[in-house]
Design an enzyme around this catalytic site. Structure first.
Site, PDB file in Angstrom:
ATOM      1  N   SER A  47       0.880  -1.183   0.000  1.00 19.48           N
ATOM      2  CA  SER A  47       0.000   0.000   0.000  1.00 19.48           C
ATOM      3  C   SER A  47       0.913   1.228   0.000  1.00 19.48           C
ATOM      4  CB  SER A  47      -0.835  -0.008   1.297  1.00 19.48           C
ATOM      5  OG  SER A  47      -1.430   1.253   1.531  1.00 19.48           O
ATOM      6  N   TYR A 101      -1.837  -1.367  10.413  1.00 18.86           N
ATOM      7  CA  TYR A 101      -1.831  -1.463   8.947  1.00 18.86           C
ATOM      8  C   TYR A 101      -0.530  -0.870   8.385  1.00 18.86           C
ATOM      9  CZ  TYR A 101      -3.922  -1.203   4.214  1.00 18.86           C
ATOM     10  OH  TYR A 101      -4.216  -1.347   2.879  1.00 18.86           O
TER      11      TYR A 101
HETATM   12  P1  NAD Z   1     -11.284  -6.446   0.107  1.00 16.90           P
HETATM   13  O1  NAD Z   1     -11.827  -6.150   1.446  1.00 16.90           O
HETATM   14  O2  NAD Z   1     -12.117  -6.166  -1.102  1.00 16.90           O
HETATM   15  O3  NAD Z   1     -10.834  -7.988   0.018  1.00 16.90           O
HETATM   16  C1  NAD Z   1     -10.144  -8.582   1.050  1.00 16.90           C
HETATM   17  C2  NAD Z   1     -10.037 -10.070   0.774  1.00 16.90           C
HETATM   18  O4  NAD Z   1      -9.305 -10.655   1.859  1.00 16.90           O
HETATM   19  C3  NAD Z   1     -11.358 -10.808   0.695  1.00 16.90           C
HETATM   20  O5  NAD Z   1     -11.273 -11.783  -0.325  1.00 16.90           O
HETATM   21  C4  NAD Z   1     -11.461 -11.521   2.054  1.00 16.90           C
HETATM   22  O6  NAD Z   1     -12.175 -12.740   1.995  1.00 16.90           O
HETATM   23  C5  NAD Z   1      -9.999 -11.803   2.300  1.00 16.90           C
HETATM   24  N1  NAD Z   1      -9.693 -12.062   3.694  1.00 16.90           N
HETATM   25  C6  NAD Z   1     -10.009 -11.308   4.788  1.00 16.90           C
HETATM   26  N2  NAD Z   1      -9.547 -11.905   5.899  1.00 16.90           N
HETATM   27  C7  NAD Z   1      -8.927 -13.048   5.489  1.00 16.90           C
HETATM   28  C8  NAD Z   1      -8.245 -14.081   6.159  1.00 16.90           C
HETATM   29  N3  NAD Z   1      -8.117 -14.073   7.491  1.00 16.90           N
HETATM   30  N4  NAD Z   1      -7.723 -15.098   5.432  1.00 16.90           N
HETATM   31  C9  NAD Z   1      -7.861 -15.124   4.086  1.00 16.90           C
HETATM   32  N5  NAD Z   1      -8.477 -14.150   3.389  1.00 16.90           N
HETATM   33  C10 NAD Z   1      -9.004 -13.135   4.088  1.00 16.90           C
HETATM   34  O7  NAD Z   1      -9.888  -5.706   0.052  1.00 16.90           O
HETATM   35  P2  NAD Z   1      -9.114  -4.891  -1.101  1.00 16.90           P
HETATM   36  O8  NAD Z   1      -9.418  -3.467  -0.937  1.00 16.90           O
HETATM   37  O9  NAD Z   1      -9.265  -5.528  -2.425  1.00 16.90           O
HETATM   38  O10 NAD Z   1      -7.620  -5.073  -0.581  1.00 16.90           O
HETATM   39  C11 NAD Z   1      -6.751  -6.051  -1.087  1.00 16.90           C
HETATM   40  C12 NAD Z   1      -5.337  -5.695  -0.691  1.00 16.90           C
HETATM   41  O11 NAD Z   1      -4.992  -4.424  -1.234  1.00 16.90           O
HETATM   42  C13 NAD Z   1      -5.123  -5.597   0.823  1.00 16.90           C
HETATM   43  O12 NAD Z   1      -3.845  -6.098   1.140  1.00 16.90           O
HETATM   44  C14 NAD Z   1      -5.166  -4.100   1.056  1.00 16.90           C
HETATM   45  O13 NAD Z   1      -4.448  -3.723   2.203  1.00 16.90           O
HETATM   46  C15 NAD Z   1      -4.503  -3.607  -0.206  1.00 16.90           C
HETATM   47  N6  NAD Z   1      -4.784  -2.213  -0.482  1.00 16.90           N
HETATM   48  C16 NAD Z   1      -6.075  -1.823  -0.753  1.00 16.90           C
HETATM   49  C17 NAD Z   1      -6.298  -0.475  -1.007  1.00 16.90           C
HETATM   50  C18 NAD Z   1      -7.671   0.043  -1.316  1.00 16.90           C
HETATM   51  O14 NAD Z   1      -7.821   1.263  -1.435  1.00 16.90           O
HETATM   52  N7  NAD Z   1      -8.668  -0.804  -1.477  1.00 16.90           N
HETATM   53  C19 NAD Z   1      -5.256   0.447  -0.973  1.00 16.90           C
HETATM   54  C20 NAD Z   1      -3.979  -0.004  -0.695  1.00 16.90           C
HETATM   55  C21 NAD Z   1      -3.754  -1.331  -0.445  1.00 16.90           C
END
Ligand code: NAD
Length: 260
Positions: free
Chosen positions: A142, A155
């Site tokens: 991130s 985080y």
């Molecule tokens: P999301 O909430 O849409 O998806 C999260 C996924 O993680 C889901 O499939 C959920 O089932 C899974 N999950 C949650 N707990 C779990 C566990 N204990 N074991 C296995 N799977 C588990 O999230 P997203 O926004 O797509 O984020 C994905 C990645 O991108 C993350 O690492 C997040 O930190 C990173 N990220 C997201 C953003 C953003 O703006 N959305 C920004 C920077 C980084």
């Protein structure tokens, strides 16, 4: 080039991970989807992915905050597919709170899910990659792997750790046709961010649309979200031969967030 390659994406039932799964399915890879939902809930997604790829699609309902569950998953996957060619460490959750009231359970969860899980999947996938002489590891970090934000102690710590881990793995595999990179998104509109928009709307007594604008204005100069599909395209590029010399990087897609 991804036919007969096996791609494991943690946390891939939603958001960025799911978009990555769709893109690799379109490349005819074998897809291992992971999340904590039941198989019945995920079946419709599996059906769509199976229609996209000539490879196989399987679902591992595994909590990757638990090292023993990761070990079992990796053993099953290696049994079935031989090796994981592309490993994408994506699972994470968010929790927002000042540090003195930050829940210890949430701290432990975010560190184990957002950092330690990548240590475990990488150490278990690397021997297979080495035996094949090729591999790609992508850690979805991130902008919070590069800069901080208040009230996100766990985080930000996990994501900075992820960027550090990426560098070490890149150094340890530098001469082996294996690369390891971190992708550092800014705001991407997924359920993880929607939750923060809703919380902000409630706290400030404003509409969800206003909260969305507020959120972007604070950090992301482009005032637009990246799409999960944009992140998937970057992940796919990092797995191509054109990116063979990219390793150890922390590549941003953040609408200018860290340029401020
Ligand atoms: P999301 O909430 O849409 O998806 C999260 C996924 O993680 C889901 O499939 C959920 O089932 C899974 N999950 C949650 N707990 C779990 C566990 N204990 N074991 C296995 N799977 C588990 O999230 P997203 O926004 O797509 O984020 C994905 C990645 O991108 C993350 O690492 C997040 O930190 C990173 N990220 C997201 C953003 C953003 O703006 N959305 C920004 C920077 C980084």
């Amino acid at each position: 080039m991804f036919k007969d390659k096996t791609v494991l994406i943690t946390g891939s039932t939603s958001g960025i991970g799911l978009a990555i799964a769709h893109l690799f399915a379109a490349q005819n890879a074998n897809i291992i989807l992971n999340g904590i939902e039941s198989l019945i809930e995920i079946n419709p997604i599996l059906e769509v992915l199976s229609r996209k790829t000539q490879g196989q699609v399987i679902y591992e309902s595994v909590n990757v905050s638990k090292p023993d569950e990761i070990e079992e998953m990796m053993a099953r996957v290696c049994d079935k597919f031989g090796v994981v060619d592309v490993l994408i460490n994506n699972a994470c959750v968010q929790h927002v709170s000042p540090i003195e009231s930050f829940s210890i359970e949430k701290w432990d969860l975010i560190i184990s899910l957002g950092l330690s899980s990548a240590f475990h999947t990488i150490r278990l996938a690397l021997p297979g990659m080495r035996s094949k002489g090729w591999g790609r590891i992508i850690n979805i970090a991130s902008v919070h792997g590069l800069v901080g934000s208040a009230e996100k102690s766990a985080y930000v710590a996990a994501k900075h750790g992820m960027v550090g881990l990426t560098k070490v793995v890149a150094l340890e595999t530098a001469q082996e046709s294996i690369t390891c990179n971190a992708i550092c998104p800014g705001w991407v509109l997924t359920p993880l961010v929607q939750k923060q928009i809703d919380q902000r709307a409630t706290a400030k007594g404003i509409s969800a649309k206003e909260a969305e604008h507020d959120l972007l204005l604070e950090k992301q100069p482009s005032l637009s979200f990246a799409k999960p599909e944009d992140l998937a395209a970057l992940a796919l590029f990092l797995c191509k031969d054109d990116a063979a010399q990219m390793t150890g990087g922390a590549i941003t897609m953040d609408g200018g967030w860290i340029s401020r």
